[in-house]
Design an enzyme around this catalytic site. Structure first.
Site, PDB file in Angstrom:
ATOM      1  N   ARG A 156       0.811  -1.224   0.000  1.00  0.00           N
ATOM      2  CA  ARG A 156       0.000   0.000   0.000  1.00  0.00           C
ATOM      3  C   ARG A 156       0.841   1.270   0.000  1.00  0.00           C
ATOM      4  NH1 ARG A 156      -3.977  -2.838  -1.957  1.00  0.00           N
ATOM      5  NH2 ARG A 156      -5.130  -4.084  -0.423  1.00  0.00           N
ATOM      6  N   ARG A 205       1.755 -13.566  -5.051  1.00  0.00           N
ATOM      7  CA  ARG A 205       1.646 -13.227  -3.629  1.00  0.00           C
ATOM      8  C   ARG A 205       2.053 -14.435  -2.782  1.00  0.00           C
ATOM      9  NH1 ARG A 205      -4.368 -11.281  -2.790  1.00  0.00           N
ATOM     10  NH2 ARG A 205      -3.623 -10.786  -0.682  1.00  0.00           N
ATOM     11  N   HIS A 225      -4.722 -17.077   3.407  1.00  0.00           N
ATOM     12  CA  HIS A 225      -6.137 -16.995   3.729  1.00  0.00           C
ATOM     13  C   HIS A 225      -6.609 -18.410   4.055  1.00  0.00           C
ATOM     14  CE1 HIS A 225      -5.179 -13.702   0.913  1.00  0.00           C
ATOM     15  NE2 HIS A 225      -6.051 -12.995   1.598  1.00  0.00           N
ATOM     16  N   HIS A 268     -12.926 -10.874  -4.083  1.00  0.00           N
ATOM     17  CA  HIS A 268     -13.279  -9.458  -4.029  1.00  0.00           C
ATOM     18  C   HIS A 268     -14.524  -9.186  -4.868  1.00  0.00           C
ATOM     19  CE1 HIS A 268      -9.021  -9.298  -2.814  1.00  0.00           C
ATOM     20  NE2 HIS A 268      -9.345  -8.192  -2.180  1.00  0.00           N
ATOM     21  N   ASP A 271     -11.786 -11.477   6.761  1.00  0.00           N
ATOM     22  CA  ASP A 271     -11.390 -10.669   5.616  1.00  0.00           C
ATOM     23  C   ASP A 271     -12.444  -9.573   5.475  1.00  0.00           C
ATOM     24  OD1 ASP A 271      -9.948  -9.776   3.429  1.00  0.00           O
ATOM     25  OD2 ASP A 271      -9.812 -11.739   2.475  1.00  0.00           O
TER      26      ASP A 271
END
Length: 341
Positions: A69, A134, A165, A177, A249
């Protein structure tokens, strides 16, 4: 009580957000790219949050690669999936590199008084594009070995680790998402493959937190893992013996929509066993939860505030300029080598 982690809209804390942060059910905030113009501004933002509620857990998704981020004023952490290829398959070397990447990521966040990065990703790389690089590897044992060293680096800087996860997002193609991923495999298949890194790191007591997947494992339980008491209580708590904090999440993701509106999602997640729920990118949803939801009267059994950064350890780590600088150079080298492959 403090069951909710919310986000902020911009570079400063608004009057509405100031009031929300003072609500006793708010236990943390998660920061995003929109909250960081540069490092100095970010530090001032964190100070302003601390002036309102000093004890809040301040977190961010800062894994490395495409999920980092903060960039202006921060080292660029390589994608975890680039480490082993850059080491030309030398697992011993890659483990050393993973540890330094974990240290670098953590120490730079702690320097800004940010407690936690939701890392590492423990998913085994399979068919999931949203996971991809990732993940440390497509081999469970390699994920376990590299993540273990990454966590050691984080811990040496003073930061706790949150594995995600659970029980594994790498074997579904859909992105939670924007969709509801369904994994049709058997319990035996999931346990033998995806769950191995979680089992290994929980067994070695190296995970202080876990974030479950918004994935339905249709032959095992009808609910997504993050809303499933089977996955969170029977498997994670009882079978694996996990005694840390369970974070949901983001309840704003499509993979959470099966539970209805935010009130329904929050109830389902807490009933399943989450200790802290995340609501991101939806101030209306946050407001609904703070004004309308019937929160549990008791404190969470496993409080997320136990994962706050170790400031004394962080201060010592920040004095290790030689290690910090060497880790910065290493991170650049890993990315450069990976791009040349």
């Amino acid at each position: 009580m403090s069951y909710l982690m919310m986000d902020l809209a911009g570079l400063t804390v608004s009057a509405t957000e100031t009031a929300q942060l003072q609500h006793p059910q708010v236990g943390g905030i998660i920061l995003f790219s929109r909250n960081c113009e540069n490092k100095n501004q970010l530090i001032e933002l964190v100070k302003s949050v601390r002036s309102i509620r000093p004890e809040l857990l301040i977190a961010v998704d800062h894994e490395g690669g495409r999920v980092q981020r903060f960039r202006e004023g921060f080292s660029l952490i390589p994608a975890m999936g680039d480490i082993l290829p850059a080491a030309k398959g030398d697992l011993t070397l890659a483990k050393q590199w993973a540890k330094e990447c974990g240290f670098l990521m953590a120490v730079e966040l702690l320097a800004c008084d940010i407690d936690l990065s939701f890392a590492p990703v423990l998913d085994v790389n399979g068919i999931s594009e949203v996971i991809g690089k990732r993940s440390f590897s497509a081999v469970p044992d390699e994920v376990s070995a590299l993540a273990q060293q990454f966590i050691i680096g984080m811990n040496e800087a003073g930061m706790a680790a949150v594995g995600k996860h659970f029980p594994g997002h790498g074997s579904v193609a859909a992105d939670s998402h924007i969709a509801m991923p369904v994994d049709p495999r058997t319990k035996e298949q999931v346990e033998a493959f995806d769950m191995q890194p979680f089992k290994h790191l929980i067994g070695s007591q190296q995970l202080q937190g876990v974030m479950p997947a918004h994935v339905v494992y249709s032959n095992i339980d009808p609910n997504p893992a993050g809303f499933s008491s089977y996955w969170l209580q029977t498997i994670l708590r009882q079978q694996l013996g996990f005694d840390g904090v369970i974070f949901s999440d983001d309840l704003g993701m499509k993979g959470a929509s099966f539970a209805g509106n935010y009130l329904g999602r929050a109830k389902a997640a807490l009933d399943a066993g989450c200790d802290m729920i995340l609501v991101c990118n939806d101030s209306v949803g946050v407001n609904a939860l703070l004004t309308e939801f019937d929160w549990p009267a008791a404190e969470p059994t496993h409080t997320a505030l136990s994962l706050k950064g170790n400031t004394a350890q962080a201060s010592q780590a920040l004095e290790q300029q030689t290690r910090w600088q060497a880790a910065q150079l290493l991170a650049m080298d890993i990315t450069r080598i990976a791009q040349s492959l």
